[in-house]
Scaffold this motif. Structure first.
Motif, PDB file in Angstrom:
ATOM      1  N   ALA A  17      -5.159  20.268   8.132  1.00 12.99           N
ATOM      2  CA  ALA A  17      -5.111  21.654   7.666  1.00 12.99           C
ATOM      3  C   ALA A  17      -4.775  21.727   6.179  1.00 12.99           C
ATOM      4  CB  ALA A  17      -4.087  22.445   8.478  1.00 12.99           C
ATOM      5  N   ASN A  57     -11.663  27.951  14.589  1.00 17.64           N
ATOM      6  CA  ASN A  57     -10.839  26.755  14.572  1.00 17.64           C
ATOM      7  C   ASN A  57     -11.411  25.820  15.620  1.00 17.64           C
ATOM      8  OD1 ASN A  57      -8.641  25.409  16.389  1.00 17.64           O
ATOM      9  ND2 ASN A  57      -7.724  25.491  14.380  1.00 17.64           N
ATOM     10  N   ARG A  89      -2.141  27.594  13.892  1.00 17.12           N
ATOM     11  CA  ARG A  89      -3.537  27.215  14.039  1.00 17.12           C
ATOM     12  C   ARG A  89      -4.283  27.712  12.800  1.00 17.12           C
ATOM     13  NH1 ARG A  89      -5.505  28.949  19.537  1.00 17.12           N
ATOM     14  NH2 ARG A  89      -4.264  27.166  20.181  1.00 17.12           N
ATOM     15  N   TYR A  99      -7.704  28.673  10.841  1.00 12.94           N
ATOM     16  CA  TYR A  99      -9.078  29.129  11.037  1.00 12.94           C
ATOM     17  C   TYR A  99      -9.789  29.206   9.689  1.00 12.94           C
ATOM     18  CZ  TYR A  99      -7.788  30.750  15.730  1.00 12.94           C
ATOM     19  OH  TYR A  99      -7.374  30.824  17.036  1.00 12.94           O
TER      20      TYR A  99
END
Length: 133
Positions: free
Chosen positions: A11, A38, A126, A128
């Motif tokens: 990431a 994602n 998370r 995206y």
């Protein structure tokens, strides 16, 4: 633990590369009609899986949160699981932060940094990326 560290490093690399060159997301005044994705891959001795999570912001108050998981074991056809949920959301275009209001009014915070949307879940974030439709 290894997977969490690995996902965090990936990431950060994506953030550095995509956040520097692209003006798709950080200048948005609204999330209307935007689509974010994602995707995570995992493999083990007997097979593999691909998990795709999406956020489709329909208008200024509704988002479709979808997911699809594809599992493959050795050379067999994979099992596919998918579902989508319709939730309300609130977004502050100045602060680039928002909240998705889930089931039982549980709130999932998110923010846009560079060209990425970070969704903060209970024990993870998370990441995206914005997709063109």
């Amino acid at each position: 633990m290894k997977a969490i560290i690995q996902n965090t490093l990936i990431a950060l690399i994506i953030m550095l590369v995509s956040g520097c060159n692209d003006e798709l997301a950080h200048k948005l005044q609204s999330l209307d009609n935007t689509f974010w994705q994602n995707q995570e891959h995992d493999s083990w001795e007997e097979g593999s899986s691909v998990s795709t999570n999406t956020l489709s912001f329909i208008d200024n108050k509704m988002v479709i949160w979808g997911y699809q998981n594809v599992y493959k074991i050795k050379n067999e056809d994979g099992d596919v699981y998918r579902d989508s949920f319709y939730y309300d959301y609130i977004f502050d275009p100045i602060m680039k932060r928002g909240v998705i209001i889930g089931e039982d009014y549980y709130k999932y915070e998110f923010e846009i940094r560079g060209n990425l949307l970070y969704l903060f879940l209970v024990n993870e974030a998370r990441v995206y990326t914005r997709q063109n439709r």
